[in-house]
Enzyme design. Structure first.
Site, mmCIF file in Angstrom:
data_model
loop_
_atom_site.group_PDB
_atom_site.id
_atom_site.type_symbol
_atom_site.label_atom_id
_atom_site.label_comp_id
_atom_site.label_asym_id
_atom_site.label_seq_id
_atom_site.Cartn_x
_atom_site.Cartn_y
_atom_site.Cartn_z
ATOM 1 N N TYR A 1 -33.341 40.629 -10.019
ATOM 2 C CA TYR A 1 -33.266 40.906 -8.585
ATOM 3 C C TYR A 1 -33.797 39.734 -7.758
ATOM 4 O O TYR A 1 -33.373 39.538 -6.621
ATOM 5 C CB TYR A 1 -34.028 42.188 -8.248
ATOM 6 N N GLU B 1 -33.644 52.692 -12.078
ATOM 7 C CA GLU B 1 -33.214 52.112 -13.356
ATOM 8 C C GLU B 1 -34.289 52.243 -14.427
ATOM 9 O O GLU B 1 -33.987 52.495 -15.600
ATOM 10 C CB GLU B 1 -32.819 50.650 -13.144
#
Length: 404
Positions: A98, A140
């Site tokens: 990310y 997640e």
């Protein structure tokens, strides 16, 4: 939730960012792959890059999240975020990636919008990004934990046990486990990612619905061969699976993920609505219901070109017959003949006025977006609450129906 400082800035700049969001997404992917070409090996779908659907999906999801933070902070697009998180976990996305996305997305915003991106504007959009990223990584982490894996252990080796030609364009693969690692059972409606090695030495990952309930150490998924239209090439991964993979070959599959999961504990009627290859997750859920001997009222509505194009129809026929309170209705664009044990067969496109839908039912849909859009609109017009209509998207979610 956005800070008091960032909220008015995002509210003021959202129209400008929204107007350029697809350009920003295109710029972002250009910057990302220039710096990290390795991400095209096994992670990003280069077909979706070529036709710009991945760029559109990214743009739409970021815009939807930012809009929600401003207009309805208590109602974030949870279903959209869930679909993204399940796709990410099926590919083994790691939290640290990310940061890579952040750096190139912020650079793309600055490059496209230029001087309009002041330090305060950059800081506000940075906050939006990390709120979305932290939400996704939290979801997640839970998904990885529920499957008993980490991003590094998502992938497993499976041997092709059977290869079944369902129709001219659809092949079913039955694969068996060849590793000793713990493999948790799939949930009805989920999908797996398949890593397909290409002739140029790279890998491409594709998601395919599990089209039957797990059978011991075996799993089943079905693949439609993608034919290029208007001069575009055929689907490289689906073509290779159809032509190059045989019984005895070993495939690399992810553990199962996917938010469209059957809830057969509610006791409510189930209506499955599909078109074309959208039948695959429905077949998996029907297989589970038949295997468990469900007594729930079940209705399958399916649209296709004709009966020969109806993939998995023999399996579905057997499951419908085995279920005590199941019915099936089909619509064929080419004729109105069927050898299946159907309660109704109709010519043309699916028309819900041909059937009497059960009261208090849960609806599951899968098929082309125009088909699902039409059917969802018809269901809502009939008074079906949107929360009772679930859908599965093949490919990037360009529809985002849950946030209409």
């Amino acid at each position: 939730m956005l800070s008091d400082k960032s909220r008015p800035i995002i509210q003021a700049t959202l129209p400008a960012v929204g107007a350029h969001i697809e350009e920003i997404a295109k710029c972002f992917y250009g910057l990302l792959f220039a710096a990290h070409p390795e991400l095209m090996d096994g992670l990003f779908n280069r077909s979706h890059q070529a036709d710009a659907t991945q760029q559109q999906a990214l743009a739409g999801s970021v815009a939807a999240f930012a809009t929600a933070l401003v207009n309805s902070p208590d109602r974030l697009p949870e279903n959209l975020l869930s679909r993204i998180a399940h796709k990410h976990t099926s590919l083994g996305i790691q939290p640290e990636q990310y940061q890579i996305v952040h750096d190139h997305l912020m650079s793309a915003i600055a490059e496209v919008l230029g001087d309009a991106v002041t330090p305060d504007v950059a800081a506000a959009w940075d906050e939006v990004y990390w709120l979305m990223a932290y939400t996704l990584t939290h979801v997640e982490r839970g998904l990885y934990g529920a499957r008993g894996v980490s991003p590094q252990t998502v992938w497993r080796q499976w041997e092709v046990e059977k290869k079944i030609q369902e129709t001219d364009d659809v092949v079913t693969f039955v694969v068996k486990r060849i590793e000793d690692h713990l493999v948790k059972p799939s949930l009805p409606g989920q999908y797996i990612s398949v890593q397909v090695p290409l002739p140029d030495g790279t890998r491409q990952s594709r998601q395919y619905s599990l089209s039957r309930a797990d059978q011991g150490d075996s799993r089943q998924f079905s693949v439609k061969r993608v034919h290029g239209a208007a001069g575009k090439p055929d689907g490289e991964a689906s073509t290779l699976l159809h032509t190059n993979v045989s019984v005895g070959d070993v495939l690399t599959l992810s553990v199962p993920f996917g938010p469209l999961v059957l809830d057969d504990y509610s006791g409510r009627s189930m209506v499955f609505i599909s078109a074309g290859i959208g039948i695959t997750p429905m077949a998996g859920m029907l297989s589970h219901l038949a295997t468990t001997g469900s007594a729930l009222p079940i209705m399958l509505l399916h649209a296709d070109h004709n009966e020969n194009a109806f993939a998995l129809r023999d399996q579905i026929r057997d499951d419908i017959v085995a279920l005590r309170h199941a019915s099936i209705y089909v619509w064929y664009e080419q004729g109105a003949d069927s050898k299946l044990p159907v309660q109704g067969v109709f010519a043309g496109k699916m028309d819900l006025s041909h059937v009497r839908l059960p009261d208090n039912a849960v609806y599951h849909m899968c098929g082309p977006v125009p088909f699902m859009h039409s059917i969802r609109s018809a269901l809502i017009a009939l008074g079906i609450p949107p929360r009772d209509i679930q859908y599965e998207m093949f490919g990037p979610d360009l529809w985002q129906a849950d946030y209409e």
